[in-house]
Design a protein around this motif. Structure first.
Motif, PDB file in Angstrom:
ATOM      1  N   VAL A 500       0.828  -1.201   0.000  1.00  0.00           N
ATOM      2  CA  VAL A 500       0.000   0.000   0.000  1.00  0.00           C
ATOM      3  C   VAL A 500       0.867   1.258   0.000  1.00  0.00           C
ATOM      4  O   VAL A 500       0.595   2.234  -0.716  1.00  0.00           O
ATOM      5  N   LEU A 501       1.955   1.221   0.779  1.00  0.00           N
ATOM      6  CA  LEU A 501       2.859   2.377   0.812  1.00  0.00           C
ATOM      7  C   LEU A 501       3.544   2.578  -0.535  1.00  0.00           C
ATOM      8  O   LEU A 501       3.692   3.708  -1.015  1.00  0.00           O
ATOM      9  N   ASP A 502       3.967   1.461  -1.157  1.00  0.00           N
ATOM     10  CA  ASP A 502       4.585   1.570  -2.480  1.00  0.00           C
ATOM     11  C   ASP A 502       3.610   2.168  -3.484  1.00  0.00           C
ATOM     12  O   ASP A 502       3.987   3.018  -4.312  1.00  0.00           O
ATOM     13  N   LEU A 503       2.354   1.707  -3.435  1.00  0.00           N
ATOM     14  CA  LEU A 503       1.354   2.233  -4.356  1.00  0.00           C
ATOM     15  C   LEU A 503       1.150   3.737  -4.141  1.00  0.00           C
ATOM     16  O   LEU A 503       1.065   4.511  -5.092  1.00  0.00           O
ATOM     17  N   SER A 504       1.082   4.145  -2.866  1.00  0.00           N
ATOM     18  CA  SER A 504       0.889   5.563  -2.573  1.00  0.00           C
ATOM     19  C   SER A 504       2.062   6.391  -3.078  1.00  0.00           C
ATOM     20  O   SER A 504       1.882   7.481  -3.636  1.00  0.00           O
ATOM     21  N   ARG A 505       3.291   5.904  -2.890  1.00  0.00           N
ATOM     22  CA  ARG A 505       4.474   6.641  -3.361  1.00  0.00           C
ATOM     23  C   ARG A 505       4.495   6.725  -4.886  1.00  0.00           C
ATOM     24  O   ARG A 505       4.857   7.768  -5.459  1.00  0.00           O
ATOM     25  N   LEU A 506       4.140   5.615  -5.548  1.00  0.00           N
ATOM     26  CA  LEU A 506       4.132   5.630  -7.004  1.00  0.00           C
ATOM     27  C   LEU A 506       3.093   6.611  -7.535  1.00  0.00           C
ATOM     28  O   LEU A 506       3.334   7.335  -8.505  1.00  0.00           O
ATOM     29  N   GLU A 507       1.894   6.620  -6.902  1.00  0.00           N
ATOM     30  CA  GLU A 507       0.854   7.533  -7.362  1.00  0.00           C
ATOM     31  C   GLU A 507       1.262   8.988  -7.152  1.00  0.00           C
ATOM     32  O   GLU A 507       0.950   9.861  -7.956  1.00  0.00           O
ATOM     33  N   ALA A 508       1.959   9.247  -6.043  1.00  0.00           N
ATOM     34  CA  ALA A 508       2.402  10.615  -5.752  1.00  0.00           C
ATOM     35  C   ALA A 508       3.745  10.939  -6.409  1.00  0.00           C
ATOM     36  O   ALA A 508       4.259  12.052  -6.233  1.00  0.00           O
ATOM     37  N   GLN A 509       4.324   9.968  -7.147  1.00  0.00           N
ATOM     38  CA  GLN A 509       5.628  10.121  -7.817  1.00  0.00           C
ATOM     39  C   GLN A 509       6.716  10.494  -6.812  1.00  0.00           C
ATOM     40  O   GLN A 509       7.562  11.357  -7.057  1.00  0.00           O
ATOM     41  N   MET A 510       6.670   9.845  -5.681  1.00  0.00           N
ATOM     42  CA  MET A 510       7.662  10.092  -4.630  1.00  0.00           C
ATOM     43  C   MET A 510       8.504   8.843  -4.343  1.00  0.00           C
ATOM     44  O   MET A 510       9.241   8.799  -3.357  1.00  0.00           O
ATOM     45  N   MET A 511       8.371   7.822  -5.180  1.00  0.00           N
ATOM     46  CA  MET A 511       9.132   6.584  -4.996  1.00  0.00           C
ATOM     47  C   MET A 511      10.605   6.838  -5.324  1.00  0.00           C
ATOM     48  O   MET A 511      10.937   7.480  -6.319  1.00  0.00           O
ATOM     49  N   LYS A 512      11.489   6.304  -4.494  1.00  0.00           N
ATOM     50  CA  LYS A 512      12.931   6.389  -4.732  1.00  0.00           C
ATOM     51  C   LYS A 512      13.400   5.087  -5.368  1.00  0.00           C
ATOM     52  O   LYS A 512      13.098   4.003  -4.866  1.00  0.00           O
ATOM     53  N   PHE A 513      14.110   5.160  -6.482  1.00  0.00           N
ATOM     54  CA  PHE A 513      14.574   3.982  -7.213  1.00  0.00           C
ATOM     55  C   PHE A 513      16.104   3.903  -7.171  1.00  0.00           C
ATOM     56  O   PHE A 513      16.797   4.931  -7.127  1.00  0.00           O
ATOM     57  N   GLN A 514      16.608   2.683  -7.210  1.00  0.00           N
ATOM     58  CA  GLN A 514      18.047   2.428  -7.365  1.00  0.00           C
ATOM     59  C   GLN A 514      18.251   1.895  -8.786  1.00  0.00           C
ATOM     60  O   GLN A 514      18.175   0.683  -9.030  1.00  0.00           O
ATOM     61  N   VAL A 515      18.461   2.794  -9.719  1.00  0.00           N
ATOM     62  CA  VAL A 515      18.479   2.460 -11.141  1.00  0.00           C
ATOM     63  C   VAL A 515      19.894   2.037 -11.553  1.00  0.00           C
ATOM     64  O   VAL A 515      20.898   2.645 -11.137  1.00  0.00           O
ATOM     65  N   GLN A 516      19.952   1.006 -12.376  1.00  0.00           N
ATOM     66  CA  GLN A 516      21.221   0.526 -12.925  1.00  0.00           C
ATOM     67  C   GLN A 516      20.962  -0.173 -14.251  1.00  0.00           C
ATOM     68  O   GLN A 516      19.824  -0.504 -14.573  1.00  0.00           O
ATOM     69  N   ASP A 517      22.064  -0.390 -15.011  1.00  0.00           N
ATOM     70  CA  ASP A 517      21.973  -1.161 -16.256  1.00  0.00           C
ATOM     71  C   ASP A 517      22.109  -2.637 -15.917  1.00  0.00           C
ATOM     72  O   ASP A 517      23.008  -3.038 -15.155  1.00  0.00           O
ATOM     73  N   TYR A 518      21.213  -3.451 -16.519  1.00  0.00           N
ATOM     74  CA  TYR A 518      21.221  -4.875 -16.175  1.00  0.00           C
ATOM     75  C   TYR A 518      20.736  -5.682 -17.370  1.00  0.00           C
ATOM     76  O   TYR A 518      19.929  -5.195 -18.173  1.00  0.00           O
TER      77      TYR A 518
END
Length: 652
Positions: A500-518
């Motif tokens: 639920v928290l992940d969904l709320s962050r994604l909807e508010a565009q406040m999710m923090k990502f650890q992006v990398q090439d894979y």
């Protein structure tokens, strides 16, 4: 013999009260009664004494004793039976007021102790007294009410009794067809398992009316059936034989009537001889009249006209005072005999007397019925007027409520206008508190996703924690079991809250990502291996395949994308069910397609709040990285989940 038929009906109704009456048996029970304490056994013995003494005045004395002791012991059953015995005694003595009084006393005990069979018997006695006093419309109305009540509580005995009462009233008011129809309804409801006395009661009425209608075929059928039941009942209860003397007499007399109806007087004679054996000083007045009437018809059939006239004179003497209609019928019978012997002048004289008497009786009956109908009409008219007054009162209430609703609507409309004005005035303030509003939105989204899926594990954690904390005598195994439940519920709760928290962050565009090439192929294999480990106990078999040969680098948060793929390769909850999942990775231009066929996440059987949240998370995650996510329910084989991901993508 229409009035005699009515009296016969009444006698048929009280057959269950007739038994062998022995003074010695009563005295023996009285001696036993003196040695028994005040308990249920004592009440039962008093009840037996009443049954023996029911035809004399001591019946009321013992019934009063039974009522007092039953009330002392708070025994509703025997209190109700005491009231029934009073009713039976007063019914046999034609005391309508006392029957009505004790019926009202009996009602509350019936409801408490379920004495419905006794109640409907008592009600039948009351209705029969209405019929005997020529209150036919009242009797019909009360019988209809009794039928409806017996339907409501599903009491077969009451239903049969209601039809017997209806028949009695219909016959008394000259509505023979309706009377026979009601009796046949009662007869159809009887089975071999019903009490013999109940069956004899209905059959006796059918015999009486079919004899009057000269329906010889059915008359013989009912007589033979009653004879069979009577002999079987007495064979099983020999002590009751004396009490059923009148029933035997009844059968023999109607056998005689049958054979006389079919012009076989020689076959009627043995039954007349046998019927004389059952006559005694206790024989009911009605049966004596029937006996002499049968003798008169027999002697007329064999040509002994003077003897027939003598027997008719006997019946005329017995009928003259209380049975004017039957008296007129006998006068007509006497006129027919005089005509048969050629004495036309005497025949005409008796014809005139009979017809004059029948006219007066018919007129009296019509007037009585008209008065009853008018009385019933007035009662119904008063009830209708009362109902109209009630309806007017209800209409006034409705108008009042309608006015209140209109005023409330006006108030709400005014309130709406005021609220709209307030919203407009608050617009400037909201600009300054945008950050607070966004926080409230996030909170509202979070609360909107909460459901019983969060409350159940939370209740488990709280409940079993309290058990462990409060119950000091719990054994080690039980405590460990409770701890496991708490642990499992905590994990489930944590997973749901995280989703639920992940969904709320994604909807508010406040999710923090650890992006990398894979490498996309390597990522799929890792998700595949993790699914195999998790599915060892669930029965899911995952088959991964791809036609891509070389590594394909994507720019993504590997942990979250792996979690999204894994959600489509395992059961969303605890399940044990065989399932084969096909996991295919393919490429179309600069886009990768992750196709998962027969996924539990796409199965309608597993739809829940958790799966809905997971679909939303996956969609928002893929859209964040420039891809897409959808469920194809119209796939050729099974529902299919498709992840679409760009090969070259920049994080937002």
């Amino acid at each position: 013999m229409k009035q005699i038929i009515l009296l016969l009906f009444a006698l048929c109704c009280s057959l269950n009260g007739k038994a062998s009456i022995y003074t010695s048996a009563s005295d023996s029970l009285l001696r036993v009664l003196q040695t028994i304490p005040h308990d249920t056994i004592r009440l039962n013995i008093i009840s037996q004494i009443i049954r023996i003494e029911q035809n004399n005045s001591r019946c009321v004395q013992y019934a009063d004793t039974l009522m007092k002791e039953a009330l002392l012991l708070n025994n509703d059953k025997y209190a109700g039976m005491s009231a029934y015995y009073h009713i039976l005694y007063y019914y046999n003595h034609n005391d309508q007021d006392s029957v009505s009084k004790w019926l009202n006393i009996m009602r509350p005990y019936v409801k408490k102790s379920e004495l419905w069979d006794y109640f409907f018997e008592a009600k039948r006695f009351q209705i029969n007294l209405y019929t005997n006093s020529r209150q036919y419309e009242l009797a019909i109305s009360e019988a209809q009410r009794m039928k409806q009540q017996s339907i409501q509580i599903n009491n077969k005995r009451g239903f049969i009794a209601a039809y017997q009462c209806l028949s009695n009233a219909y016959v008394g008011s000259q509505r023979w067809d309706e009377g026979i129809k009601a009796l046949e309804e009662a007869y159809r409801m009887l089975t071999a398992k019903d009490h013999p006395v109940d069956r004899i009661s209905v059959l006796s009425q059918l015999i009486s009316v079919t004899k009057e209608k000269k329906d010889n075929q059915r008359l013989l059928k009912y007589i033979q059936e009653q004879e069979h039941i009577l002999h079987k009942h007495i064979a099983e209860n020999p002590s009751l034989k004396e009490g059923f003397t009148d029933a035997y007499l009844f059968n023999e007399l109607f056998y005689s009537y049958y054979y006389l109806n079919i012009n076989a007087p020689e076959q009627a004679y043995p039954h007349l001889i046998k019927s004389k054996e059952y006559l005694n000083k206790n024989t009911y007045f009605t049966y004596r009249i029937l006996y002499f009437d049968t003798l008169a018809q027999y002697n007329r059939a064999i040509g002994k006209y003077q003897q027939a006239l003598n027997y008719i004179d006997t019946t005329l003497t017995m009928l003259k005072k209380d049975f004017p209609n039957d008296y007129a019928e006998q006068l007509l019978e006497k006129a027919r005999i005089w005509k048969q012997v050629g004495q036309n002048e005497k025949a005409i004289l008796f014809y005139e007397q009979a017809l004059s008497l029948k006219d007066s009786v018919t007129t009296e009956l019509s007037n009585t019925q008209m008065k009853q109908i008018k009385k019933k009409y007035n009662i119904e008219k008063n009830e209708l007027e009362q109902e109209k007054r009630n309806n007017r009162t209800q209409l006034l209430y409705l108008v009042f409520i309608f006015v209140i609703l209109i005023l409330l609507f006006i108030f709400m409309a005014r309130l709406f206008v005021i609220r709209k004005a307030l919203k407009h005035s608050e617009y400037e303030i909201r600009k300054a508190t945008e950050t607070v509003r966004q926080t409230n939105e996030m909170k509202n989204r979070f609360l909107s996703k909460m459901s019983y899926n969060i409350r159940i594990p939370l209740n488990n954690v709280v409940g079993f924690s309290q058990l462990i904390a409060c119950e000091s005598n719990i054994d080690k195994e039980t405590r460990q079991e409770y701890a496991n439940i708490i642990h499992q519920s905590s994990e489930k709760l944590m997973k749901l809250v995280n989703d639920v928290l992940d969904l709320s962050r994604l909807e508010a565009q406040m999710m923090k990502f650890q992006v990398q090439d894979y490498d996309a192929i390597e990522l799929c294999k890792e998700a595949y291996y993790m699914a195999r480990v998790q599915n060892e106990q669930t029965g899911i078999n995952v088959d991964f395949s791809t036609e891509i040969d070389s590594p394909i680098i994507i720019h993504t948060d590997t942990r979250r994308l792996t979690q999204a793929l894994l959600s489509a390769l395992v059961y969303p909850q605890e399940h044990r069910q065989e399932r084969n999942i096909r996991f295919i990775l393919s490429r179309e231009g600069d886009v990768l397609h992750f196709q998962i066929s027969n996924s539990p996440l796409a199965d309608p059987a597993f739809v829940s709040q958790e799966t809905i949240i997971r679909h939303d998370i996956n969609l928002l995650l893929l859209q964040h990285f420039g891809g897409n996510y959808f469920v194809n329910q119209k796939a050729p084989e099974n529902p299919e989940i498709v992840f679409i991901y760009p090969i070259v993508s920049e994080s937002k």
